[in-house]
Design a protein around this motif. Sequence first.
Motif, PDB file in Angstrom:
ATOM      1  N   THR A  20       1.642   4.207   4.369  1.00  0.00           N
ATOM      2  CA  THR A  20       1.269   5.250   3.407  1.00  0.00           C
ATOM      3  C   THR A  20       1.168   6.608   4.086  1.00  0.00           C
ATOM      4  O   THR A  20       0.653   6.713   5.194  1.00  0.00           O
ATOM      5  CB  THR A  20      -0.097   4.920   2.753  1.00  0.00           C
ATOM      6  OG1 THR A  20      -0.019   3.649   2.102  1.00  0.00           O
ATOM      7  CG2 THR A  20      -0.499   5.979   1.733  1.00  0.00           C
ATOM      8  N   ASP A  41       6.141   3.416   2.717  1.00  0.00           N
ATOM      9  CA  ASP A  41       6.251   2.631   1.481  1.00  0.00           C
ATOM     10  C   ASP A  41       5.602   3.360   0.308  1.00  0.00           C
ATOM     11  O   ASP A  41       6.058   3.220  -0.832  1.00  0.00           O
ATOM     12  CB  ASP A  41       5.580   1.265   1.658  1.00  0.00           C
ATOM     13  CG  ASP A  41       6.255   0.422   2.722  1.00  0.00           C
ATOM     14  OD1 ASP A  41       7.472   0.601   2.942  1.00  0.00           O
ATOM     15  OD2 ASP A  41       5.566  -0.408   3.348  1.00  0.00           O
ATOM     16  N   TYR A  42       4.546   4.121   0.596  1.00  0.00           N
ATOM     17  CA  TYR A  42       3.802   4.814  -0.455  1.00  0.00           C
ATOM     18  C   TYR A  42       3.490   6.242  -0.007  1.00  0.00           C
ATOM     19  O   TYR A  42       3.382   6.531   1.183  1.00  0.00           O
ATOM     20  CB  TYR A  42       2.468   4.122  -0.750  1.00  0.00           C
ATOM     21  CG  TYR A  42       2.557   2.675  -1.145  1.00  0.00           C
ATOM     22  CD1 TYR A  42       2.849   2.306  -2.459  1.00  0.00           C
ATOM     23  CD2 TYR A  42       2.348   1.663  -0.207  1.00  0.00           C
ATOM     24  CE1 TYR A  42       2.923   0.970  -2.827  1.00  0.00           C
ATOM     25  CE2 TYR A  42       2.429   0.321  -0.563  1.00  0.00           C
ATOM     26  CZ  TYR A  42       2.717  -0.016  -1.875  1.00  0.00           C
ATOM     27  OH  TYR A  42       2.807  -1.337  -2.230  1.00  0.00           O
ATOM     28  N   GLU A  96      -2.333  -0.740  -2.588  1.00  0.00           N
ATOM     29  CA  GLU A  96      -2.354  -0.683  -4.054  1.00  0.00           C
ATOM     30  C   GLU A  96      -3.731  -0.989  -4.609  1.00  0.00           C
ATOM     31  O   GLU A  96      -4.248  -0.249  -5.463  1.00  0.00           O
ATOM     32  CB  GLU A  96      -1.302  -1.636  -4.629  1.00  0.00           C
ATOM     33  CG  GLU A  96       0.136  -1.214  -4.325  1.00  0.00           C
ATOM     34  CD  GLU A  96       1.167  -1.979  -5.136  1.00  0.00           C
ATOM     35  OE1 GLU A  96       0.778  -2.726  -6.067  1.00  0.00           O
ATOM     36  OE2 GLU A  96       2.368  -1.835  -4.852  1.00  0.00           O
ATOM     37  N   ARG A 116       5.234   4.884  -5.354  1.00  0.00           N
ATOM     38  CA  ARG A 116       6.066   3.910  -4.640  1.00  0.00           C
ATOM     39  C   ARG A 116       7.371   4.602  -4.275  1.00  0.00           C
ATOM     40  O   ARG A 116       8.197   4.925  -5.126  1.00  0.00           O
ATOM     41  CB  ARG A 116       6.305   2.682  -5.519  1.00  0.00           C
ATOM     42  CG  ARG A 116       6.991   1.535  -4.818  1.00  0.00           C
ATOM     43  CD  ARG A 116       7.181   0.342  -5.745  1.00  0.00           C
ATOM     44  NE  ARG A 116       5.934  -0.364  -6.046  1.00  0.00           N
ATOM     45  CZ  ARG A 116       5.338  -0.368  -7.230  1.00  0.00           C
ATOM     46  NH1 ARG A 116       5.868   0.320  -8.235  1.00  0.00           N
ATOM     47  NH2 ARG A 116       4.225  -1.040  -7.430  1.00  0.00           N
ATOM     48  N   VAL A 145       2.209   3.776  -9.153  1.00  0.00           N
ATOM     49  CA  VAL A 145       1.467   2.509  -9.131  1.00  0.00           C
ATOM     50  C   VAL A 145       0.111   2.700  -9.792  1.00  0.00           C
ATOM     51  O   VAL A 145      -0.307   1.908 -10.637  1.00  0.00           O
ATOM     52  CB  VAL A 145       1.298   2.012  -7.681  1.00  0.00           C
ATOM     53  CG1 VAL A 145       0.590   0.648  -7.666  1.00  0.00           C
ATOM     54  CG2 VAL A 145       2.648   1.928  -6.976  1.00  0.00           C
TER      55      VAL A 145
END
Length: 481
Positions: A211, A233-234, A263, A304, A400
Amino acid sequence: MQKMDDAKAKDFDAWNRKDNLVNVPQPARYTVFVYGNAGGTMDAIIEYGFWEKIQPLLKDHNNVRVVCFYKYGKKPSDEKNSHPGKYADPGDIVWFELNDTTNLENIRNGGLQAYGYEKEAQAMKLCDPKTVSAFIQISSLVCPAEQYVFSIWGHGNGLNPLNDVPGKYEDPAAASATRGVIGDEWNEGEQLDMYELSAAIRSAGLNRLNTIFFHNCLMGNMETLTELRGLSDYIVASAHLLESEGELLTEYVRGLLEKGNTEDAIAQMFERVRPAWDQSYHDIEEDNGQIVESWKNGDYKLIRTAKLDAIISAAKRLADRLLALYPTQREAIDKATKEVYRFNTYIQNKQSPEKSIVFTYMFPFFDLADYAHLLTKETGDAEMAAISADLDKAFSEAFVHYADVNTNEQHLDHYTLSVCLAHDKLYTADFINSSSDFLRNFDQGYEQTTFHKLTGWGNWLRTNQQLLWGNPTSDGGGPLK
């Protein structure tokens, strides 16, 4: 770095206890890097709002570890105000692991000033990508993990095409940028821009971040997110000016400790900070003996990154359709452009909006989905409607978790991500010859962004003739009834 199985770990521990062997730390589940400089009250906020609150929970070095690299801001020029930070002096740089045994009163003893490098600390540029890269590389060796989070704590300003250009930092004659990801007030506010942040993370040697957590303003823009989308990824970001007393980062790290993944951590973060966080967007302050209220809007979202390509693809179709329709539907498109929501409007020294119109080039960030909705409404074009629907779907799949805050009568029910908008005269204006503060003209800088290269968005800005001023905006009206 992957965690070894229990049997191998037991053998390793027995071997590691032998004399004359280097103690190699086992990886935690997460290491969170916190990198920042903000100054003013933000020094105190990171102390009481993050360090002091999260510290007692950081008991298990196999779970979540936190490493901080922070440069203290300047002492306020008003002598009545003391330096708001208490754990180090103005201009000092502290680099330490934060856990339940850290004595915050002693972190100054490990700061650069304690070793006699006061001037060197002040001169060290947090906006230098080499500094960022070294921090990540060394911290990941000392506190290895299976997953890494990189958090920026500072004053974000989004994208400025006039100064944010690839390779800027390598040019010693370049003027300091005025926009970017994070600034350094000890170096004339020079900024680390999105290109430099990308280069720093790529050169740090980590395969991929879990992240990127922007604890700063205006970073939820398509231009920045497109540039960074391959690094993690985020991404957590806000398209607005972000309000936080440190609770957002604190509760995210708490969520990692308790939930074990980003998440679920972000979902818990929103549960814990609301409604107090929402209420912080209604600001009350005293100015020359008068009470001044502001009614701001806000947003924060977990994005995302793998789903950003669908948004980029739809934005390309939107740009192409605008160019195709403008010769015959200019009035309708201009009306939509005039009404699209602006995330922040710069008003100089609280003067009347009419007197600040020359600053329309500053913070030119507008809601992308709102723009598509208005264009569909005003043009009645079926293809535009299909593009708008695809954008809505793409945003829904990319977000998300998110939170929207509305306190102003000028607002949207839901905010997505921002995109740059400008009219043709501004976009092609000769900024370079009008001021030494700029590195490029607007169009020259913007068309170096990856977002433009993928979408051709700058072609629309070169065509649009509608001035972007007086649009609905955060703090643009009275309180929401």
